[in-house]
Design an enzyme around this catalytic site. Sequence first.
Site, short mmCIF file in Angstrom:
data_model
loop_
_atom_site.label_atom_id
_atom_site.label_comp_id
_atom_site.label_asym_id
_atom_site.label_seq_id
_atom_site.Cartn_x
_atom_site.Cartn_y
_atom_site.Cartn_z
N ASP A 1 1.00 -1.08 -0.13
CA ASP A 1 0.07 -0.01 0.05
C ASP A 1 0.91 1.22 -0.08
OD1 ASP A 1 1.10 -0.52 2.76
OD2 ASP A 1 -0.81 -0.76 3.44
N ASN B 1 -7.35 -2.30 14.63
CA ASN B 1 -8.84 -2.80 14.11
C ASN B 1 -9.07 -3.79 13.24
OD1 ASN B 1 -7.91 -1.59 11.69
ND2 ASN B 1 -9.39 -0.01 11.61
N GLU C 1 -9.55 -1.40 5.38
CA GLU C 1 -10.17 -1.05 6.80
C GLU C 1 -11.40 -2.02 6.87
OE1 GLU C 1 -8.70 0.50 8.62
OE2 GLU C 1 -7.98 2.58 7.88
N HIS D 1 -7.48 -4.15 10.39
CA HIS D 1 -7.01 -3.90 8.89
C HIS D 1 -5.89 -4.71 8.45
CE1 HIS D 1 -4.76 -0.18 9.99
NE2 HIS D 1 -4.10 -1.06 9.41
C1 GLP Z 1 -0.43 0.28 8.62
C2 GLP Z 1 -0.17 -0.34 7.18
C3 GLP Z 1 -0.34 -1.79 7.56
C4 GLP Z 1 0.23 -2.35 8.94
C5 GLP Z 1 -0.33 -1.42 10.04
C6 GLP Z 1 -0.09 -1.74 11.50
O1 GLP Z 1 -1.65 0.72 8.69
N1 GLP Z 1 -0.95 -0.05 6.02
O2 GLP Z 1 -0.05 -2.65 6.58
O3 GLP Z 1 0.47 -3.63 9.17
O4 GLP Z 1 -0.33 -0.12 9.72
O5 GLP Z 1 1.29 -0.97 11.78
P1 GLP Z 1 2.20 -1.21 13.13
O6 GLP Z 1 3.11 -2.53 12.66
O7 GLP Z 1 3.17 0.08 12.92
O8 GLP Z 1 1.40 -1.56 14.06
#
Ligand code: GLP
Length: 261
Positions: free
Chosen positions: A82, A151, A158, A153
Amino acid sequence: MNRPSSQPSGFSPRPAKVLVLDTSAAVAQAVASHILSKVKKSPASVLGLATGETPKPVYAALVAAYRAGEADFSRTTTFNLDEYAGLADSHPDSFAAYMERELFGATNFQPARVHLLKGDAADMGEEAVAYETAIAASGGIDVQLLGIGSNGHIGFNEPGAPSSSRTRLVELSPSTLEANLSSMTALGAVPRQAITMGMATILDAREIILMATGARKAEAVAKAILQDPDISCPASLLSLHPNVYWYLDHDAASLLDNART
Ligand code: GLP
Protein backbone atom coordinates in the site's frame (compact mmCIF):
# COMPACT_ATOMS: atom_id res chain seq x y z
CA MET A 1 -6.21 -27.70 8.48
CA ASN A 2 -3.45 -29.61 6.66
CA ARG A 3 0.12 -29.11 7.71
CA PRO A 4 2.26 -28.86 4.59
CA SER A 5 5.56 -30.68 4.89
CA SER A 6 7.40 -27.37 4.42
CA GLN A 7 5.78 -25.97 7.57
CA PRO A 8 8.36 -24.61 10.02
CA SER A 9 8.37 -26.56 13.27
CA GLY A 10 6.69 -25.30 16.41
CA PHE A 11 3.39 -24.14 14.92
CA SER A 12 0.21 -25.20 16.66
CA PRO A 13 -1.95 -26.96 14.06
CA ARG A 14 -5.33 -25.45 15.04
CA PRO A 15 -7.26 -23.24 14.60
CA ALA A 16 -4.55 -21.80 12.41
CA LYS A 17 -0.79 -22.18 12.14
CA VAL A 18 0.13 -20.04 15.11
CA LEU A 19 3.61 -19.66 16.56
CA VAL A 20 3.90 -17.75 19.82
CA LEU A 21 7.35 -16.59 20.86
CA ASP A 22 8.59 -14.84 23.98
CA THR A 23 9.64 -11.51 22.54
CA SER A 24 9.01 -9.27 19.57
CA ALA A 25 12.69 -9.72 18.66
CA ALA A 26 12.22 -13.49 18.49
CA VAL A 27 9.15 -13.00 16.28
CA ALA A 28 11.12 -10.79 13.90
CA GLN A 29 13.99 -13.27 13.77
CA ALA A 30 11.62 -16.16 13.03
CA VAL A 31 9.84 -14.22 10.27
CA ALA A 32 13.17 -13.20 8.75
CA SER A 33 14.34 -16.83 8.80
CA HIS A 34 11.09 -17.90 7.10
CA ILE A 35 11.61 -15.34 4.33
CA LEU A 36 15.33 -16.06 3.97
CA SER A 37 14.74 -19.77 3.61
CA LYS A 38 12.18 -19.09 0.85
CA VAL A 39 14.57 -16.84 -1.02
CA LYS A 40 17.44 -19.28 -0.59
CA LYS A 41 15.32 -22.13 -1.95
CA SER A 42 13.79 -20.02 -4.75
CA PRO A 43 15.90 -16.92 -5.44
CA ALA A 44 13.34 -15.66 -7.96
CA SER A 45 10.55 -15.67 -5.37
CA VAL A 46 7.88 -12.96 -5.46
CA LEU A 47 7.48 -11.33 -2.05
CA GLY A 48 4.61 -9.13 -0.90
CA LEU A 49 5.96 -6.64 1.64
CA ALA A 50 4.40 -4.57 4.41
CA THR A 51 5.30 -1.39 6.24
CA GLY A 52 4.65 -0.18 9.79
CA GLU A 53 6.72 -0.53 12.97
CA THR A 54 6.23 -4.30 13.31
CA PRO A 55 8.27 -5.48 10.30
CA LYS A 56 11.18 -3.06 10.81
CA PRO A 57 13.29 -5.61 12.75
CA VAL A 58 12.53 -8.22 10.08
CA TYR A 59 14.01 -5.92 7.46
CA ALA A 60 16.98 -5.23 9.74
CA ALA A 61 17.58 -8.99 9.92
CA LEU A 62 17.36 -9.31 6.12
CA VAL A 63 19.88 -6.48 5.76
CA ALA A 64 22.18 -8.18 8.29
CA ALA A 65 21.93 -11.48 6.38
CA TYR A 66 22.76 -9.70 3.12
CA ARG A 67 25.75 -7.92 4.69
CA ALA A 68 27.00 -11.20 6.11
CA GLY A 69 26.92 -12.69 2.62
CA GLU A 70 24.12 -15.07 3.62
CA ALA A 71 21.41 -13.68 1.33
CA ASP A 72 21.13 -12.66 -2.29
CA PHE A 73 18.01 -10.73 -3.34
CA SER A 74 19.14 -9.90 -6.87
CA ARG A 75 16.55 -12.17 -8.50
CA THR A 76 13.75 -11.57 -6.00
CA THR A 77 10.65 -9.59 -6.99
CA THR A 78 8.69 -7.48 -4.51
CA PHE A 79 5.27 -5.85 -4.37
CA ASN A 80 4.44 -3.54 -1.49
CA LEU A 81 0.97 -3.64 -0.05
CA ASP A 82 0.00 0.00 0.00
CA GLU A 83 0.87 3.70 -0.13
CA TYR A 84 -0.60 6.91 1.17
CA ALA A 85 -2.52 8.87 -1.46
CA GLY A 86 -0.91 12.11 -2.47
CA LEU A 87 2.64 11.23 -1.38
CA ALA A 88 5.37 10.98 -4.01
CA ASP A 89 7.88 8.18 -3.46
CA SER A 90 10.46 10.81 -2.52
CA HIS A 91 8.34 12.07 0.39
CA PRO A 92 9.93 10.95 3.69
CA ASP A 93 6.57 9.79 5.06
CA SER A 94 5.80 7.64 2.01
CA PHE A 95 5.99 3.87 2.29
CA ALA A 96 8.35 3.98 -0.70
CA ALA A 97 10.81 6.04 1.36
CA TYR A 98 10.34 3.67 4.32
CA MET A 99 11.22 0.67 2.14
CA GLU A 100 14.30 2.41 0.78
CA ARG A 101 15.46 3.26 4.34
CA GLU A 102 14.63 -0.08 5.95
CA LEU A 103 15.46 -2.58 3.20
CA PHE A 104 16.05 -1.72 -0.42
CA GLY A 105 18.80 0.88 0.10
CA ALA A 106 20.90 -1.56 2.12
CA THR A 107 20.47 -4.76 0.08
CA ASN A 108 20.74 -5.88 -3.54
CA PHE A 109 17.06 -5.96 -4.48
CA GLN A 110 17.06 -4.74 -8.10
CA PRO A 111 14.98 -1.60 -8.77
CA ALA A 112 13.46 -3.22 -11.87
CA ARG A 113 12.00 -6.00 -9.71
CA VAL A 114 10.77 -3.73 -6.90
CA HIS A 115 7.11 -2.66 -7.23
CA LEU A 116 5.58 0.15 -5.19
CA LEU A 117 2.20 1.77 -5.61
CA LYS A 118 2.48 5.40 -6.68
CA GLY A 119 0.68 7.57 -4.15
CA ASP A 120 0.84 10.54 -6.51
CA ALA A 121 -0.36 8.74 -9.64
CA ALA A 122 -2.48 11.03 -11.81
CA ASP A 123 -5.07 8.30 -12.19
CA MET A 124 -5.38 5.99 -9.18
CA GLY A 125 -7.76 3.68 -11.04
CA GLU A 126 -5.18 3.11 -13.76
CA GLU A 127 -2.42 2.72 -11.19
CA ALA A 128 -4.44 0.04 -9.39
CA VAL A 129 -5.18 -1.92 -12.57
CA ALA A 130 -1.54 -1.72 -13.67
CA TYR A 131 -0.44 -3.07 -10.27
CA GLU A 132 -2.77 -6.06 -10.46
CA THR A 133 -1.53 -6.70 -14.00
CA ALA A 134 2.10 -6.55 -12.84
CA ILE A 135 1.42 -8.99 -10.00
CA ALA A 136 -0.23 -11.42 -12.41
CA ALA A 137 2.62 -11.00 -14.93
CA SER A 138 5.15 -11.88 -12.21
CA GLY A 139 3.39 -15.20 -11.70
CA GLY A 140 1.65 -14.12 -8.47
CA ILE A 141 2.91 -13.53 -4.95
CA ASP A 142 4.68 -16.47 -3.31
CA VAL A 143 4.88 -15.08 0.23
CA GLN A 144 2.88 -12.10 1.49
CA LEU A 145 4.09 -10.47 4.69
CA LEU A 146 1.38 -8.69 6.69
CA GLY A 147 1.09 -6.70 9.86
CA ILE A 148 -2.29 -6.03 11.43
CA GLY A 149 -4.00 -2.82 12.48
CA SER A 150 -5.54 -2.70 15.94
CA ASN A 151 -8.93 -2.57 14.16
CA GLY A 152 -8.06 -5.73 12.22
CA HIS A 153 -7.03 -4.03 9.00
CA ILE A 154 -4.49 -5.65 6.68
CA GLY A 155 -2.73 -3.50 4.12
CA PHE A 156 -5.14 -0.60 4.19
CA ASN A 157 -8.20 -2.82 3.92
CA GLU A 158 -10.26 -1.32 6.69
CA PRO A 159 -13.28 -3.01 8.34
CA GLY A 160 -15.94 -3.52 5.70
CA ALA A 161 -13.50 -4.21 2.85
CA PRO A 162 -15.10 -6.91 0.67
CA SER A 163 -13.28 -10.22 0.28
CA SER A 164 -13.49 -9.68 -3.50
CA SER A 165 -11.70 -6.30 -3.35
CA ARG A 166 -8.68 -5.63 -5.56
CA THR A 167 -6.10 -2.85 -5.54
CA ARG A 168 -7.93 0.46 -5.19
CA LEU A 169 -8.14 3.87 -3.56
CA VAL A 170 -9.61 3.68 -0.03
CA GLU A 171 -10.57 5.99 2.83
CA LEU A 172 -8.69 5.42 6.07
CA SER A 173 -10.66 4.91 9.28
CA PRO A 174 -10.39 7.40 12.16
CA SER A 175 -8.58 4.80 14.30
CA THR A 176 -5.97 4.23 11.58
CA LEU A 177 -5.46 7.99 11.15
CA GLU A 178 -4.83 8.18 14.88
CA ALA A 179 -2.63 5.06 15.10
CA ASN A 180 -0.36 6.10 12.23
CA LEU A 181 0.11 9.73 13.26
CA SER A 182 3.22 8.99 15.33
CA SER A 183 5.02 7.56 12.29
CA MET A 184 4.66 10.79 10.32
CA THR A 185 7.95 12.65 10.46
CA ALA A 186 7.27 15.47 8.02
CA LEU A 187 3.49 15.58 7.67
CA GLY A 188 1.45 16.95 10.56
CA ALA A 189 -1.45 14.63 9.73
CA VAL A 190 -2.01 11.23 8.16
CA PRO A 191 -3.35 11.37 4.58
CA ARG A 192 -7.03 10.47 4.64
CA GLN A 193 -6.80 8.15 1.66
CA ALA A 194 -4.48 5.40 0.50
CA ILE A 195 -4.06 2.99 -2.37
CA THR A 196 -3.90 -0.64 -1.24
CA MET A 197 -3.87 -4.16 -2.54
CA GLY A 198 -7.34 -5.59 -1.98
CA MET A 199 -8.44 -8.53 0.12
CA ALA A 200 -8.64 -10.75 -2.96
CA THR A 201 -5.17 -9.63 -4.03
CA ILE A 202 -3.80 -10.64 -0.62
CA LEU A 203 -5.74 -13.91 -0.50
CA ASP A 204 -4.30 -14.85 -3.93
CA ALA A 205 -0.81 -15.11 -2.41
CA ARG A 206 0.38 -18.71 -2.18
CA GLU A 207 1.53 -18.24 1.40
CA ILE A 208 0.82 -15.54 3.96
CA ILE A 209 2.82 -14.54 7.04
CA LEU A 210 1.01 -12.33 9.52
CA MET A 211 3.20 -10.93 12.29
CA ALA A 212 1.87 -9.13 15.34
CA THR A 213 3.62 -7.95 18.47
CA GLY A 214 2.45 -6.10 21.55
CA ALA A 215 -0.73 -6.01 23.63
CA ARG A 216 -2.21 -3.34 21.34
CA LYS A 217 -2.76 -6.08 18.74
CA ALA A 218 -4.17 -8.76 21.07
CA GLU A 219 -7.84 -8.04 20.46
CA ALA A 220 -7.52 -7.90 16.67
CA VAL A 221 -5.45 -11.10 16.67
CA ALA A 222 -8.00 -12.95 18.81
CA LYS A 223 -10.91 -11.79 16.65
CA ALA A 224 -9.06 -12.72 13.48
CA ILE A 225 -8.11 -16.22 14.61
CA LEU A 226 -11.03 -17.23 16.80
CA GLN A 227 -14.08 -15.68 15.14
CA ASP A 228 -15.79 -16.69 11.93
CA PRO A 229 -14.51 -14.79 8.93
CA ASP A 230 -16.31 -11.48 8.70
CA ILE A 231 -15.54 -8.26 6.86
CA SER A 232 -15.87 -6.34 10.13
CA CYS A 233 -12.39 -7.73 10.92
CA PRO A 234 -10.50 -7.95 7.61
CA ALA A 235 -7.75 -10.18 9.08
CA SER A 236 -10.40 -12.80 9.96
CA LEU A 237 -10.81 -13.41 6.21
CA LEU A 238 -7.34 -14.96 6.31
CA SER A 239 -8.98 -18.10 7.67
CA LEU A 240 -10.35 -18.57 4.13
CA HIS A 241 -6.73 -19.11 3.03
CA PRO A 242 -5.10 -22.54 3.41
CA ASN A 243 -1.57 -21.39 4.12
CA VAL A 244 -1.35 -18.59 6.69
CA TYR A 245 1.38 -18.49 9.36
CA TRP A 246 0.74 -16.34 12.41
CA TYR A 247 3.92 -15.21 14.19
CA LEU A 248 3.01 -13.64 17.52
CA ASP A 249 4.67 -12.58 20.73
CA HIS A 250 3.03 -13.42 24.05
CA ASP A 251 1.45 -9.99 24.35
CA ALA A 252 -0.21 -10.15 20.94
CA ALA A 253 -1.33 -13.74 21.65
CA SER A 254 -2.58 -13.00 25.16
CA LEU A 255 -6.29 -13.33 24.27
CA LEU A 256 -5.89 -16.67 22.47
CA ASP A 257 -6.42 -19.97 24.22
CA ASN A 258 -4.14 -22.94 23.64
CA ALA A 259 -1.98 -21.01 21.24
CA ARG A 260 1.21 -21.31 23.26
CA THR A 261 3.82 -23.66 21.96
C1 GLP B 1 -0.42 0.44 8.55
C2 GLP B 1 -0.14 -0.44 7.34
C3 GLP B 1 -0.37 -1.89 7.64
C4 GLP B 1 0.27 -2.24 8.98
C5 GLP B 1 -0.39 -1.48 10.08
C6 GLP B 1 0.15 -1.78 11.45
O1 GLP B 1 -1.66 1.01 8.57
N1 GLP B 1 -0.90 -0.07 6.18
O2 GLP B 1 0.16 -2.67 6.58
O3 GLP B 1 0.18 -3.61 9.21
O4 GLP B 1 -0.24 -0.11 9.84
O5 GLP B 1 1.31 -1.05 11.67
P1 GLP B 1 2.28 -1.22 12.90
O6 GLP B 1 3.13 -2.38 12.58
O7 GLP B 1 3.07 0.06 12.93
O8 GLP B 1 1.45 -1.41 14.11
